[in-house]
Design a protein around this motif. Sequence first.
Motif, PDB file in Angstrom:
ATOM      1  N   HIS A 183      -5.389   9.835  -9.852  1.00 15.23           N
ATOM      2  CA  HIS A 183      -6.587  10.611  -9.534  1.00 15.23           C
ATOM      3  C   HIS A 183      -6.410  12.071  -9.934  1.00 15.23           C
ATOM      4  O   HIS A 183      -7.306  12.669 -10.552  1.00 15.23           O
ATOM      5  CB  HIS A 183      -6.924  10.517  -8.045  1.00 15.23           C
ATOM      6  CG  HIS A 183      -8.088  11.380  -7.683  1.00 15.23           C
ATOM      7  ND1 HIS A 183      -7.924  12.684  -7.277  1.00 15.23           N
ATOM      8  CD2 HIS A 183      -9.416  11.141  -7.701  1.00 15.23           C
ATOM      9  CE1 HIS A 183      -9.114  13.217  -7.061  1.00 15.23           C
ATOM     10  NE2 HIS A 183     -10.036  12.299  -7.305  1.00 15.23           N
TER      11      HIS A 183
ATOM     12  N   LEU B 287      -1.709   5.986  -6.915  1.00 16.78           N
ATOM     13  CA  LEU B 287      -3.146   6.227  -7.012  1.00 16.78           C
ATOM     14  C   LEU B 287      -3.471   7.715  -6.980  1.00 16.78           C
ATOM     15  O   LEU B 287      -4.337   8.187  -7.723  1.00 16.78           O
ATOM     16  CB  LEU B 287      -3.882   5.502  -5.877  1.00 16.78           C
ATOM     17  CG  LEU B 287      -3.853   3.979  -5.945  1.00 16.78           C
ATOM     18  CD1 LEU B 287      -4.287   3.383  -4.614  1.00 16.78           C
ATOM     19  CD2 LEU B 287      -4.728   3.462  -7.083  1.00 16.78           C
ATOM     20  N   LEU B 288      -2.781   8.457  -6.132  1.00 14.61           N
ATOM     21  CA  LEU B 288      -3.010   9.904  -6.056  1.00 14.61           C
ATOM     22  C   LEU B 288      -2.626  10.590  -7.362  1.00 14.61           C
ATOM     23  O   LEU B 288      -3.331  11.502  -7.813  1.00 14.61           O
ATOM     24  CB  LEU B 288      -2.246  10.502  -4.879  1.00 14.61           C
ATOM     25  CG  LEU B 288      -2.731  10.072  -3.492  1.00 14.61           C
ATOM     26  CD1 LEU B 288      -1.808  10.612  -2.405  1.00 14.61           C
ATOM     27  CD2 LEU B 288      -4.168  10.502  -3.251  1.00 14.61           C
TER      28      LEU B 288
ATOM     29  N   SER C  47     -10.331   0.131  -1.334  1.00 10.59           N
ATOM     30  CA  SER C  47      -9.742   1.413  -0.934  1.00 10.59           C
ATOM     31  C   SER C  47      -9.028   2.080  -2.114  1.00 10.59           C
ATOM     32  O   SER C  47      -9.045   3.312  -2.227  1.00 10.59           O
ATOM     33  CB  SER C  47      -8.773   1.227   0.238  1.00 10.59           C
ATOM     34  OG  SER C  47      -7.688   0.401  -0.130  1.00 10.59           O
ATOM     35  N   TYR C  48      -8.437   1.297  -3.009  1.00 12.51           N
ATOM     36  CA  TYR C  48      -7.780   1.865  -4.186  1.00 12.51           C
ATOM     37  C   TYR C  48      -8.824   2.495  -5.107  1.00 12.51           C
ATOM     38  O   TYR C  48      -8.611   3.583  -5.647  1.00 12.51           O
ATOM     39  CB  TYR C  48      -7.014   0.801  -4.973  1.00 12.51           C
ATOM     40  CG  TYR C  48      -5.940   0.062  -4.224  1.00 12.51           C
ATOM     41  CD1 TYR C  48      -5.461   0.485  -2.983  1.00 12.51           C
ATOM     42  CD2 TYR C  48      -5.384  -1.089  -4.759  1.00 12.51           C
ATOM     43  CE1 TYR C  48      -4.462  -0.213  -2.316  1.00 12.51           C
ATOM     44  CE2 TYR C  48      -4.383  -1.791  -4.103  1.00 12.51           C
ATOM     45  CZ  TYR C  48      -3.934  -1.347  -2.885  1.00 12.51           C
ATOM     46  OH  TYR C  48      -2.956  -2.045  -2.226  1.00 12.51           O
TER      47      TYR C  48
ATOM     48  N   ASP D 131       0.817  -1.212   0.000  1.00 16.23           N
ATOM     49  CA  ASP D 131       0.000   0.000   0.000  1.00 16.23           C
ATOM     50  C   ASP D 131       0.853   1.266   0.000  1.00 16.23           C
ATOM     51  O   ASP D 131       0.489   2.255  -0.630  1.00 16.23           O
ATOM     52  CB  ASP D 131      -0.969   0.006   1.184  1.00 16.23           C
ATOM     53  CG  ASP D 131      -2.121  -0.971   0.993  1.00 16.23           C
ATOM     54  OD1 ASP D 131      -2.264  -1.531  -0.118  1.00 16.23           O
ATOM     55  OD2 ASP D 131      -2.891  -1.176   1.948  1.00 16.23           O
TER      56      ASP D 131
ATOM     57  N   GLU E 115     -11.672   3.638  -4.223  1.00 15.31           N
ATOM     58  CA  GLU E 115     -12.173   4.850  -3.567  1.00 15.31           C
ATOM     59  C   GLU E 115     -11.218   6.018  -3.761  1.00 15.31           C
ATOM     60  O   GLU E 115     -11.666   7.148  -3.990  1.00 15.31           O
ATOM     61  CB  GLU E 115     -12.420   4.578  -2.081  1.00 15.31           C
ATOM     62  CG  GLU E 115     -13.615   3.681  -1.851  1.00 15.31           C
ATOM     63  CD  GLU E 115     -13.747   3.158  -0.428  1.00 15.31           C
ATOM     64  OE1 GLU E 115     -12.932   3.527   0.446  1.00 15.31           O
ATOM     65  OE2 GLU E 115     -14.673   2.352  -0.194  1.00 15.31           O
ATOM     66  N   HIS E 116      -9.906   5.770  -3.705  1.00 14.74           N
ATOM     67  CA  HIS E 116      -8.916   6.817  -3.995  1.00 14.74           C
ATOM     68  C   HIS E 116      -9.132   7.369  -5.405  1.00 14.74           C
ATOM     69  O   HIS E 116      -9.105   8.580  -5.618  1.00 14.74           O
ATOM     70  CB  HIS E 116      -7.488   6.275  -3.919  1.00 14.74           C
ATOM     71  CG  HIS E 116      -6.850   6.314  -2.580  1.00 14.74           C
ATOM     72  ND1 HIS E 116      -6.751   7.457  -1.813  1.00 14.74           N
ATOM     73  CD2 HIS E 116      -6.221   5.352  -1.875  1.00 14.74           C
ATOM     74  CE1 HIS E 116      -6.116   7.186  -0.698  1.00 14.74           C
ATOM     75  NE2 HIS E 116      -5.785   5.908  -0.698  1.00 14.74           N
TER      76      HIS E 116
ATOM     77  N   VAL F 243      -0.097   4.124  -2.850  1.00 13.35           N
ATOM     78  CA  VAL F 243      -0.828   5.363  -2.551  1.00 13.35           C
ATOM     79  C   VAL F 243      -0.354   6.534  -3.411  1.00 13.35           C
ATOM     80  O   VAL F 243      -1.182   7.214  -4.026  1.00 13.35           O
ATOM     81  CB  VAL F 243      -0.808   5.686  -1.045  1.00 13.35           C
ATOM     82  CG1 VAL F 243      -1.315   7.095  -0.771  1.00 13.35           C
ATOM     83  CG2 VAL F 243      -1.667   4.671  -0.287  1.00 13.35           C
TER      84      VAL F 243
ATOM     85  N   LYS G 223     -12.690   9.351  -5.851  1.00 11.75           N
ATOM     86  CA  LYS G 223     -12.981  10.497  -4.981  1.00 11.75           C
ATOM     87  C   LYS G 223     -13.336  11.758  -5.783  1.00 11.75           C
ATOM     88  O   LYS G 223     -12.508  12.323  -6.489  1.00 11.75           O
ATOM     89  CB  LYS G 223     -11.792  10.769  -4.067  1.00 11.75           C
ATOM     90  CG  LYS G 223     -12.072  11.794  -3.008  1.00 11.75           C
ATOM     91  CD  LYS G 223     -10.901  11.924  -2.071  1.00 11.75           C
ATOM     92  CE  LYS G 223     -11.217  12.908  -0.965  1.00 11.75           C
ATOM     93  NZ  LYS G 223     -10.085  13.053  -0.054  1.00 11.75           N
TER      94      LYS G 223
END
Length: 156
Positions: A57, A53-54, A80-81, A46, A83-84, A50, A87
Amino acid sequence: MGVEGSGKTTVGKLLARDLEWRFVDADDFHSASNKEKMSRGVPLDDADRVPWLLAIHDFMESRVEDGQHLVLACSALKQSYREHLRKGLEMKVVYLKGSFELFYSRLQERQAHFARESLLASQFESLEEPADAIAIDAAFPEAEIVKQIKSVLHPS
């Protein structure tokens, strides 16, 4: 979304072409260290994912603000990925579902990709199947998968 070998890139490119949307491959957002790690067969954790993923996004958000529609090919293995990624964005998730054996056989045929077959088992272990996605059998031919996705996105 789906594990490696599920057809995300091939199907995504075909779908984007048919819809006249922009295709984006999440693999292009991996850092050099992530790519190197995966090329050695080491699964990402993770902490590795992260920032990736950011970055995806933020890219999607900026393109949507400019009025673009996107097709993203991304493993997005965990809720959770997703959802990132989702968002603040309107996003439909398509899950290319299939067996380890199917995807392993596809990976055997691959060349020039940084991911290795040894990562497939760890991706299946990490996979949280989405309850809110359009699930499509990845064993279908790519053109049929695109047709099914389009029929759900734009029913006649």
